[in-house]
Write a protein that holds these residues in place. Sequence first.
Motif, mmCIF file in Angstrom:
data_model
loop_
_atom_site.group_PDB
_atom_site.id
_atom_site.type_symbol
_atom_site.label_atom_id
_atom_site.label_comp_id
_atom_site.label_asym_id
_atom_site.label_seq_id
_atom_site.Cartn_x
_atom_site.Cartn_y
_atom_site.Cartn_z
ATOM 1 N N PRO A 66 4.841 5.849 6.066
ATOM 2 C CA PRO A 66 5.738 6.240 4.979
ATOM 3 C C PRO A 66 6.188 5.052 4.122
ATOM 4 N N GLY A 67 5.893 5.121 2.832
ATOM 5 C CA GLY A 67 6.282 4.070 1.901
ATOM 6 C C GLY A 67 5.339 2.881 1.854
ATOM 7 N N ARG A 68 4.289 2.927 2.629
ATOM 8 C CA ARG A 68 3.355 1.796 2.728
ATOM 9 C C ARG A 68 1.939 2.330 2.529
ATOM 10 N N TYR A 69 1.151 1.610 1.751
ATOM 11 C CA TYR A 69 -0.164 2.104 1.345
ATOM 12 C C TYR A 69 -1.233 1.061 1.625
ATOM 13 N N TYR A 70 -2.488 1.528 1.625
ATOM 14 C CA TYR A 70 -3.597 0.590 1.810
ATOM 15 C C TYR A 70 -4.381 0.484 0.514
ATOM 16 N N GLY A 71 -4.687 -0.763 0.127
ATOM 17 C CA GLY A 71 -5.556 -1.034 -1.002
ATOM 18 C C GLY A 71 -6.926 -1.407 -0.478
ATOM 19 N N TYR A 72 -7.453 -2.525 -0.947
ATOM 20 C CA TYR A 72 -8.719 -3.053 -0.436
ATOM 21 C C TYR A 72 -8.412 -4.301 0.394
ATOM 22 N N GLY A 73 -8.266 -4.114 1.721
ATOM 23 C CA GLY A 73 -7.999 -5.259 2.600
ATOM 24 C C GLY A 73 -6.569 -5.740 2.560
ATOM 25 N N PHE A 74 -5.708 -5.010 1.870
ATOM 26 C CA PHE A 74 -4.280 -5.339 1.805
ATOM 27 C C PHE A 74 -3.457 -4.075 1.995
ATOM 28 N N MET A 75 -2.265 -4.244 2.571
ATOM 29 C CA MET A 75 -1.270 -3.177 2.598
ATOM 30 C C MET A 75 -0.277 -3.446 1.474
ATOM 31 N N ILE A 76 0.151 -2.378 0.830
ATOM 32 C CA ILE A 76 1.044 -2.512 -0.317
ATOM 33 C C ILE A 76 2.285 -1.674 -0.093
ATOM 34 N N THR A 77 3.456 -2.300 -0.213
ATOM 35 C CA THR A 77 4.733 -1.582 -0.194
ATOM 36 C C THR A 77 5.304 -1.663 -1.600
ATOM 37 N N PRO A 78 5.182 -0.585 -2.399
ATOM 38 C CA PRO A 78 5.609 -0.660 -3.805
ATOM 39 C C PRO A 78 7.113 -0.854 -3.984
ATOM 40 N N GLU A 79 7.907 -0.391 -3.005
ATOM 41 C CA GLU A 79 9.364 -0.532 -3.109
ATOM 42 C C GLU A 79 9.853 -1.434 -1.983
ATOM 43 N N PHE A 80 9.690 -2.728 -2.163
ATOM 44 C CA PHE A 80 10.122 -3.700 -1.159
ATOM 45 C C PHE A 80 11.294 -4.483 -1.738
ATOM 46 N N HIS A 81 12.502 -4.003 -1.462
ATOM 47 C CA HIS A 81 13.706 -4.652 -1.991
ATOM 48 C C HIS A 81 13.579 -4.890 -3.494
ATOM 49 N N GLY A 82 13.024 -3.896 -4.213
ATOM 50 C CA GLY A 82 12.941 -3.999 -5.664
ATOM 51 C C GLY A 82 11.680 -4.650 -6.199
ATOM 52 N N SER A 83 10.798 -5.093 -5.322
ATOM 53 C CA SER A 83 9.540 -5.711 -5.747
ATOM 54 C C SER A 83 8.376 -5.039 -5.031
#
Length: 471
Positions: A307-324
Amino acid sequence: MKSQIVMSEFETYAKGLIEKYQIPGTAIGFAHNGTTVYEKGFGYRDVDRKLPVTMDTVFGIASVTKSFTCMAIMILQEQGKLSVHDPVVKYLPEFSTPTDATDKMTIHHFMTHSAGLPPLPSLFYAKKRSFDQDPSAKDYPGLSIPEDNNQGPIDTYEQLMEFIAGLDFELLGEPGTEFSYSNDCYALLGTIVQRLSGKTFEQFVKDYILDPCGMENTCFEIEELKDYDNITSLYAARIVDNGLEVYEAPVWWESPSMRGAGALKSTVNDMLKYAEIIRTKGKVGEKRILSEDSVEQMITPYIECSPGRYYGYGFMITPEFHGSTLVEHGGNLKAVASQLCIIPEKGITGMILTNLAGVPAVTIMAGALNNLEGRNVDATPYSTTKYELSLDELADFEGTYTSNEGMSLTIKVTEEGLDFSTQGTSFPIQCVGKDLFLAVVKDQKELIRFVRDDSGEIERVAYHMRQFPKR
């Protein structure tokens, strides 16, 4: 020593965790807009000889390797040799699964762990030669030796594809619909790089990424470093009568057929150079490694992995990480717990490396990011509202869930709620949403999601980035 920011609150926090888990050596460093602003070595790369950890100490990086594998694929795409949306069988015609969906699996699905493959036992056999030489393998957290040990080592890509073709399993879902972490897919991405480039996967990564970035102390095989002596010793931990004993365990685990999944060794300084590719959208210094478009594709959040965390290409992405936006990847392997992180909007890059598996490197890194950005060291980016469930509702989740990679976990109802046990330890888990629970495992917070079938029955669990069935 470069002038650097002071992070005393973080250092107190980190020392507490390092002592608690008896981590022999930890290296952590941060850069801002490409300039190092903080570096700290805790403990030793060699405990017996009291040799300290530095930013140039070579450690394993384990699954942080996966972003290099994806970067190699993106370079081949830029060269016009493939499209990430091509079917895998176009380049690996002998790849097959016991399903009718094999032809629908694309390179993109492999890169995003969304091909539908469940966890498979291949990694054990890919490392079998190392396991057979290493007495410490029995102490590796979560590793269970398969009972059917007649299968020989998987040394080549072709043997790996033959092994997968001979397995009997069901897909988790149609390609592109379900996330489940797959070392097998990343091994086969390395196969595609090798076949299309005409070079070994390892040589291609060296020629197109490591050398242009100036990553002089980064390699796939430790022997490549020759006379370089700032290399960590390897450590393992075992349970003894009075607690935990950490001991030196010198065998590096190798898996020639799965190097794309997690075989690189590197240093904090080298990895901060590498992180520049993502921060600058493709460049290290004046050298362009990737196009801006390729970098954007790598850090696009394609599929939710928790929840709130996604996979790109070889990276995990958290779009809402303390505003960044937080771009990251961690790794765990024998004598490795690692994490790379980038906050592109703020120009922050960071790397942590340790020489012991199963320790909370991610939590230490989070504490450092919090201190760096002025938050409490133990702040978390998500809220966890507690939900109360009846004992009857909790009983739905009871059972044993087993992964073909060797992990097994058991869920039981107790008077306090749900009890979760794995790898010889048990702890309560708290409901924080529909079919969603929060676990704190070795000081690392993990969300556990239960998956229901069409009739509403629990059929599998999503835990530790993998989905595996109820037995």
